[in-house]
Design a protein around this motif. Structure first.
Motif, PDB file in Angstrom:
ATOM      1  N   CYS A   1      15.763  33.686   9.972  1.00 14.86           N
ATOM      2  CA  CYS A   1      14.410  33.719  10.550  1.00 14.86           C
ATOM      3  C   CYS A   1      13.431  32.809   9.797  1.00 14.86           C
ATOM      4  O   CYS A   1      12.540  32.220  10.403  1.00 14.86           O
TER       5      CYS A   1
ATOM      6  N   SER B   1       9.555  28.867   9.735  1.00 13.60           N
ATOM      7  CA  SER B   1       9.993  29.883  10.681  1.00 13.60           C
ATOM      8  C   SER B   1      10.951  29.345  11.728  1.00 13.60           C
ATOM      9  O   SER B   1      10.740  28.253  12.279  1.00 13.60           O
TER      10      SER B   1
ATOM     11  N   ASN C   1      11.837  31.453  14.307  1.00  9.17           N
ATOM     12  CA  ASN C   1      11.528  32.183  15.543  1.00  9.17           C
ATOM     13  C   ASN C   1      10.067  32.605  15.528  1.00  9.17           C
ATOM     14  O   ASN C   1       9.471  32.757  14.460  1.00  9.17           O
TER      15      ASN C   1
ATOM     16  N   ALA D   1       8.564  35.353  13.191  1.00 10.86           N
ATOM     17  CA  ALA D   1       8.688  35.280  11.727  1.00 10.86           C
ATOM     18  C   ALA D   1       7.699  34.269  11.153  1.00 10.86           C
ATOM     19  O   ALA D   1       7.557  33.168  11.682  1.00 10.86           O
TER      20      ALA D   1
ATOM     21  N   SER E   1      12.795  44.467  11.690  1.00 14.45           N
ATOM     22  CA  SER E   1      13.785  43.656  10.971  1.00 14.45           C
ATOM     23  C   SER E   1      13.598  43.764   9.463  1.00 14.45           C
ATOM     24  O   SER E   1      14.547  43.988   8.707  1.00 14.45           O
TER      25      SER E   1
END
Lengths: 96, 96
Positions: free
Chosen positions: B27, B34, B36, B39, B66
């Protein structure tokens, strides 16, 4: 970008955000670089992450004495604009 | 740097942290950028902020599905090392 994962969230206006940094800049800087060891850098941060963080500080879901006070007075538009401003700062990374 | 505001916290070892990124990098990247939209970037982030964030995810004080899972298995040394690694990434900022 600000709308990722936030139903109904509006896209922020970075130029408007720049005008709303009076409170933010003391700790996070106009350049998005932290001015004290308790505050994170925000330069080039993921816009959606900034929106979610400010919303969580505003609701109290995320706890931080300073940020809970500051975020309480921000509208959804303020949050979107300030997030758009910090996200718009370009960052070059030099991995070690 | 990792000791700011954390009584008894140890200074992290960035090189050791680099070896512990198996989970993080999916991530947050090896480069701290980042991978994604959920994140945040971690490149050049304030070390003390990273240590406090990981500790808060580990204790459950800070909520993220997460990160609560990932941080649960980190020792204080792991947290210090990973924080030192991401903090050590050099970042150049170009304000808008």
């Amino acid at each position: 970008m600000a709308a990722f994962g936030l139903a109904g969230a509006q896209a922020g206006d970075a130029r408007a955000g720049r005008q709303k940094l009076t409170t933010c800049q003391g700790c996070h800087g106009l350049d998005g670089l932290s001015k004290n060891p308790e505050a994170p850098n925000l330069a080039g941060q993921i816009e959606n992450y900034l929106v979610r963080s400010l919303a969580a500080y505003k609701s109290g879901e995320r706890k931080n004495e300073s940020m809970n006070i500051v975020a309480k007075d921000l509208s959804d538009e303020d949050i979107a604009d300030v997030a758009a401003y910090y996200a718009s700062i370009q960052v070059d990374v030099l991995p070690p």
